[in-house]
Design a protein around this motif. Sequence first.
Motif, PDB file in Angstrom:
ATOM      1  N   ALA A   4     -11.676  60.627  37.900  1.00 24.79           N
ATOM      2  CA  ALA A   4     -10.103  60.494  38.235  1.00 24.79           C
ATOM      3  C   ALA A   4      -9.962  58.895  38.122  1.00 24.79           C
ATOM      4  CB  ALA A   4      -9.683  61.136  39.433  1.00 24.79           C
ATOM      5  N   LEU A   5     -10.603  58.204  38.544  1.00 27.25           N
ATOM      6  CA  LEU A   5     -10.393  56.462  38.713  1.00 27.25           C
ATOM      7  C   LEU A   5     -10.707  55.850  37.461  1.00 27.25           C
ATOM      8  CD1 LEU A   5     -12.054  55.996  42.105  1.00 27.25           C
ATOM      9  CD2 LEU A   5      -9.762  56.007  41.722  1.00 27.25           C
ATOM     10  N   ALA A   6     -11.901  56.193  36.881  1.00 25.66           N
ATOM     11  CA  ALA A   6     -12.172  55.439  35.490  1.00 25.66           C
ATOM     12  C   ALA A   6     -12.048  56.220  34.101  1.00 25.66           C
ATOM     13  CB  ALA A   6     -13.636  55.541  35.586  1.00 25.66           C
ATOM     14  N   GLY A   7     -11.693  57.731  34.163  1.00 27.17           N
ATOM     15  CA  GLY A   7     -11.436  58.444  33.053  1.00 27.17           C
ATOM     16  C   GLY A   7     -12.741  58.967  32.728  1.00 27.17           C
ATOM     17  N   THR A   8     -12.408  59.722  31.368  1.00 26.85           N
ATOM     18  CA  THR A   8     -13.700  60.511  31.068  1.00 26.85           C
ATOM     19  C   THR A   8     -14.505  59.388  29.934  1.00 26.85           C
ATOM     20  OG1 THR A   8     -12.368  62.651  30.948  1.00 26.85           O
ATOM     21  CG2 THR A   8     -14.503  62.539  30.143  1.00 26.85           C
ATOM     22  N   THR A   9     -15.317  58.709  30.641  1.00 31.61           N
ATOM     23  CA  THR A   9     -16.096  57.737  30.089  1.00 31.61           C
ATOM     24  C   THR A   9     -17.529  58.573  29.621  1.00 31.61           C
ATOM     25  OG1 THR A   9     -17.196  57.160  32.039  1.00 31.61           O
ATOM     26  CG2 THR A   9     -15.235  56.022  31.175  1.00 31.61           C
ATOM     27  N   VAL A  10     -18.209  57.864  28.824  1.00 38.52           N
ATOM     28  CA  VAL A  10     -19.616  58.305  28.417  1.00 38.52           C
ATOM     29  C   VAL A  10     -20.460  58.305  29.658  1.00 38.52           C
ATOM     30  CG1 VAL A  10     -21.692  57.622  27.084  1.00 38.52           C
ATOM     31  CG2 VAL A  10     -19.341  57.299  25.941  1.00 38.52           C
ATOM     32  N   ALA A  11     -20.347  57.412  30.444  1.00 36.34           N
ATOM     33  CA  ALA A  11     -21.097  57.627  31.647  1.00 36.34           C
ATOM     34  C   ALA A  11     -20.912  58.648  32.776  1.00 36.34           C
ATOM     35  CB  ALA A  11     -20.920  56.388  32.722  1.00 36.34           C
ATOM     36  N   VAL A  12     -19.605  59.217  32.700  1.00 34.43           N
ATOM     37  CA  VAL A  12     -19.193  60.077  33.382  1.00 34.43           C
ATOM     38  C   VAL A  12     -19.805  61.569  32.709  1.00 34.43           C
ATOM     39  CG1 VAL A  12     -17.183  61.769  33.993  1.00 34.43           C
ATOM     40  CG2 VAL A  12     -17.128  59.114  34.455  1.00 34.43           C
ATOM     41  N   ARG A  13     -19.614  61.401  31.397  1.00 34.64           N
ATOM     42  CA  ARG A  13     -19.993  62.556  30.568  1.00 34.64           C
ATOM     43  C   ARG A  13     -21.565  62.964  30.894  1.00 34.64           C
ATOM     44  NH1 ARG A  13     -16.505  61.055  26.265  1.00 34.64           N
ATOM     45  NH2 ARG A  13     -14.877  62.825  25.947  1.00 34.64           N
ATOM     46  N   ALA A  55     -23.505  68.827  27.447  1.00 26.73           N
ATOM     47  CA  ALA A  55     -24.348  67.960  26.195  1.00 26.73           C
ATOM     48  C   ALA A  55     -23.526  67.894  25.059  1.00 26.73           C
ATOM     49  CB  ALA A  55     -25.622  68.901  26.124  1.00 26.73           C
ATOM     50  N   VAL A  56     -22.939  68.886  24.635  1.00 22.28           N
ATOM     51  CA  VAL A  56     -22.175  68.949  23.180  1.00 22.28           C
ATOM     52  C   VAL A  56     -21.047  67.814  23.220  1.00 22.28           C
ATOM     53  CG1 VAL A  56     -20.755  70.235  21.864  1.00 22.28           C
ATOM     54  CG2 VAL A  56     -22.779  71.204  22.627  1.00 22.28           C
ATOM     55  N   ASP A  57     -20.503  68.108  24.449  1.00 22.11           N
ATOM     56  CA  ASP A  57     -19.321  66.938  24.714  1.00 22.11           C
ATOM     57  C   ASP A  57     -19.777  65.618  24.876  1.00 22.11           C
ATOM     58  OD1 ASP A  57     -16.403  66.578  25.649  1.00 22.11           O
ATOM     59  OD2 ASP A  57     -17.323  65.681  27.552  1.00 22.11           O
ATOM     60  N   LEU A  58     -20.855  65.355  25.476  1.00 24.90           N
ATOM     61  CA  LEU A  58     -21.470  64.081  25.363  1.00 24.90           C
ATOM     62  C   LEU A  58     -22.106  63.473  24.042  1.00 24.90           C
ATOM     63  CD1 LEU A  58     -22.419  61.478  26.828  1.00 24.90           C
ATOM     64  CD2 LEU A  58     -24.555  62.647  27.359  1.00 24.90           C
ATOM     65  N   LEU A  59     -22.780  64.526  23.290  1.00 22.90           N
ATOM     66  CA  LEU A  59     -23.038  64.116  21.951  1.00 22.90           C
ATOM     67  C   LEU A  59     -21.649  63.648  21.030  1.00 22.90           C
ATOM     68  CD1 LEU A  59     -25.844  66.727  21.682  1.00 22.90           C
ATOM     69  CD2 LEU A  59     -26.142  64.582  21.552  1.00 22.90           C
ATOM     70  N   ARG A  60     -20.799  64.687  21.022  1.00 24.07           N
ATOM     71  CA  ARG A  60     -19.604  64.450  20.148  1.00 24.07           C
ATOM     72  C   ARG A  60     -18.566  63.131  20.633  1.00 24.07           C
ATOM     73  NH1 ARG A  60     -18.355  70.721  19.246  1.00 24.07           N
ATOM     74  NH2 ARG A  60     -20.011  70.940  17.499  1.00 24.07           N
ATOM     75  N   ASP A  98     -22.717  55.706  18.564  1.00 28.69           N
ATOM     76  CA  ASP A  98     -24.015  55.156  18.277  1.00 28.69           C
ATOM     77  C   ASP A  98     -25.132  56.105  18.781  1.00 28.69           C
ATOM     78  OD1 ASP A  98     -22.972  53.016  16.985  1.00 28.69           O
ATOM     79  OD2 ASP A  98     -22.804  51.798  18.833  1.00 28.69           O
ATOM     80  N   ASP A  99     -26.022  55.577  19.544  1.00 30.32           N
ATOM     81  CA  ASP A  99     -27.167  56.413  20.130  1.00 30.32           C
ATOM     82  C   ASP A  99     -27.076  56.783  21.596  1.00 30.32           C
ATOM     83  OD1 ASP A  99     -28.226  55.822  17.598  1.00 30.32           O
ATOM     84  OD2 ASP A  99     -29.365  54.222  18.121  1.00 30.32           O
ATOM     85  N   GLU A 100     -26.254  56.316  22.287  1.00 31.92           N
ATOM     86  CA  GLU A 100     -26.110  56.455  23.522  1.00 31.92           C
ATOM     87  C   GLU A 100     -26.212  57.949  24.062  1.00 31.92           C
ATOM     88  OE1 GLU A 100     -23.532  54.590  27.288  1.00 31.92           O
ATOM     89  OE2 GLU A 100     -22.898  54.201  25.402  1.00 31.92           O
ATOM     90  N   GLY A 101     -25.216  58.616  23.418  1.00 34.21           N
ATOM     91  CA  GLY A 101     -25.231  60.160  23.774  1.00 34.21           C
ATOM     92  C   GLY A 101     -26.590  60.968  23.547  1.00 34.21           C
ATOM     93  N   GLY A 106     -24.603  73.043  16.168  1.00 33.05           N
ATOM     94  CA  GLY A 106     -24.557  72.046  14.941  1.00 33.05           C
ATOM     95  C   GLY A 106     -24.145  70.720  15.703  1.00 33.05           C
ATOM     96  N   ALA A 107     -24.181  70.622  16.849  1.00 34.76           N
ATOM     97  CA  ALA A 107     -23.872  69.250  17.421  1.00 34.76           C
ATOM     98  C   ALA A 107     -24.548  68.143  17.319  1.00 34.76           C
ATOM     99  CB  ALA A 107     -23.683  69.768  19.180  1.00 34.76           C
ATOM    100  N   ALA A 108     -25.876  68.129  16.742  1.00 33.21           N
ATOM    101  CA  ALA A 108     -26.700  67.259  16.988  1.00 33.21           C
ATOM    102  C   ALA A 108     -26.173  66.017  15.906  1.00 33.21           C
ATOM    103  CB  ALA A 108     -27.940  67.436  16.122  1.00 33.21           C
ATOM    104  N   PRO A 109     -26.248  64.591  16.490  1.00 33.17           N
ATOM    105  CA  PRO A 109     -25.574  63.528  15.551  1.00 33.17           C
ATOM    106  C   PRO A 109     -26.242  63.414  14.504  1.00 33.17           C
ATOM    107  CG  PRO A 109     -27.019  62.805  17.677  1.00 33.17           C
ATOM    108  CD  PRO A 109     -27.026  64.244  17.641  1.00 33.17           C
ATOM    109  N   GLY A 110     -25.720  62.554  13.559  1.00 32.30           N
ATOM    110  CA  GLY A 110     -25.926  62.329  12.410  1.00 32.30           C
ATOM    111  C   GLY A 110     -27.103  61.338  12.220  1.00 32.30           C
ATOM    112  N   LYS A 111     -28.182  61.254  13.134  1.00 35.86           N
ATOM    113  CA  LYS A 111     -29.343  60.360  12.796  1.00 35.86           C
ATOM    114  C   LYS A 111     -30.555  61.187  13.060  1.00 35.86           C
ATOM    115  CE  LYS A 111     -27.417  56.027  14.375  1.00 35.86           C
ATOM    116  NZ  LYS A 111     -27.432  54.730  15.206  1.00 35.86           N
ATOM    117  N   PRO A 112     -31.598  60.912  12.133  1.00 38.93           N
ATOM    118  CA  PRO A 112     -32.812  61.799  12.343  1.00 38.93           C
ATOM    119  C   PRO A 112     -33.685  61.557  13.364  1.00 38.93           C
ATOM    120  CG  PRO A 112     -33.112  59.667  10.560  1.00 38.93           C
ATOM    121  CD  PRO A 112     -31.493  59.795  10.908  1.00 38.93           C
ATOM    122  N   GLU A 113     -33.457  60.223  14.001  1.00 36.55           N
ATOM    123  CA  GLU A 113     -34.020  59.907  15.469  1.00 36.55           C
ATOM    124  C   GLU A 113     -33.638  60.969  16.692  1.00 36.55           C
ATOM    125  OE1 GLU A 113     -33.928  56.233  12.757  1.00 36.55           O
ATOM    126  OE2 GLU A 113     -32.313  57.586  13.579  1.00 36.55           O
ATOM    127  N   ALA A 114     -32.333  61.489  16.302  1.00 36.65           N
ATOM    128  CA  ALA A 114     -32.073  62.366  17.515  1.00 36.65           C
ATOM    129  C   ALA A 114     -32.774  63.700  17.207  1.00 36.65           C
ATOM    130  CB  ALA A 114     -30.176  62.629  17.165  1.00 36.65           C
TER     131      ALA A 114
END
Length: 565
Positions: A105-114, A134-139, A143-146, A174-182
């Motif tokens: 509510a205070l910071a919005g839906t940030t990556v850290a909140v996800r 997890a899908v919400d965070l990945l999308r 970069d690599d943070e999610g 089909g939610a994996a990001p477009g990096k082989p490392e993931a």
Amino acid sequence: MHPKASGLHNPYRRLALRLAMVAAVLLAPAGTVAAAAMAEADDPLAAMLAGEFALQGGDPAAAAAEYLRAAQARRDAELAERAAAVALLAGDSALAERAIAQWEALAGTTVAVRKARVHLAVQLGDRGMATAMAVDLLRGADDDEGWQAVAQILAAQPSSALTAGILEDVLGAGAAPGKPEAYLAFAEVSARGDHDALARRWVEAAAARFADSPRVWLWQARLLREAGEDEAAREAIDRALSHAGDATELRYAAAIELDAMGDARAAAAALAQGPQDETSLFARVAFLARAQDNDALRALYEELSVDVQDSDDVRWFLLGQLAELLERNQEALRWYARVSDPDRRGRAELRTTVLLEKTGKLDEALRRLRTLQVSDSDDGEVLRDAYLLEAELLLQHERMSGALAAYDRGLMIFEDDPGLLYSRALAHERADDIPAAEADLRRMVELDPDNADALNALGYTLADRTERYEEALAYISKAIELKPDSAAIVDSMGWVMYRMGRHQEALEQLRRAYEMEPDPEIAAHYGEVLWQSGEKDKAVRIWREGVELDPDNRALRTTLERFGQ
């Protein structure tokens, strides 16, 4: 809510309020009502202080409740984030949910909140919610943070079934990001939870999507090798090498896979491609030595001997090793003598003493070792090894008292060093001083009760050289719990069972140990139990195999003499 986290019943809060009142009196202008205001039960400063006191006092649930109270009073997103993190740490899911809601509510839906929402859903064991978060965070992450956050959270999850379910759902969505490392990170998490089929699906999906990624093909090779599909694994390694370019670390990873399949020669060939550095050169030597490919070692030696720079200590040391492997001892001594770099000088001196002994100069070797022992070298491992090597050379020449004296001197400097204790114990056993051997091994177990090798050595010594079989069995049993795949420990288990008269059980254990690792000492034990069980022809065959492995093995020679073979 945690009972300590409510209002003035919280002792941390009472202390914080008293401190806040003192601060208000000291800081407020005369004639104001600040002190009274600071003493209110909802004062944010008191709540923050109470949170810190609770956290330091080992009560994270109470700390989280106070941080949340302060965040609500001050409308502070950072305090809400801290409340959420501490509540998750405390395992208080209800409090964590309230803190995350306040934070969002205070910071919005940030990556850290996800991230926090994924963590909470996993903590609750809610597969559907965790997958959605997890899908919400990945999308929603750049970069690599999610994907790194999802992998980290799932890797720490105690329930591998829940982790596998979430990863299966993420792959299906089909939610994996477009990096082989993931993909490879999620495969690794799956494999750690013993979900090999799921790991393979992630790697296969990566191979389909990232056909030019050498790391993906190396992962594919590993899984195929572990499944026993060596031909397909070799094809995957070839694909990896075709895309590896000049990356030494990728060629080294491919070499490791080839070596694991038993092809050390191919491993060396993989490393020979592309630019060479210290890592690749030393690894090539090691692989070729394992493959006993003297022709290739000779060719590498001739290649590296050309145009050696005057200050290239790494090259000199490597050439010394190569010459030693090729039994060009005088050349090896000359190369080692040129090494002056402190990081390698000690190792070169150790190898020099070995060569001096081989060329009949034992006294000079011992003199140099003793000089090294009292040197001002900063490499403690080299100094310790100088005592070990002195004792070993003396043992080779049947000078037991001198060897034991070397161990004693070493242990005066490196007190309770496991290597010195273990080696001295073996020497005592060889000298038939079983109480002294037992004392050293017991000291090792005292220092590290989970040292499987020390437990095994103590148990085996008691089984072989005393009649305290039950005690021996206890030590060996604990060792085998710690290292169930150790052929040496399985051999000890078979030997103690034989000594206890449990021949059938002994045969089963010794057969398994010999299948795990054909070894002359295991062959000695296995053959003896076969002989005593009436299978004399098989016993002789096993003993002959042991002799082919090492005709000079002391345990095997003693056994053959006892049975007139």
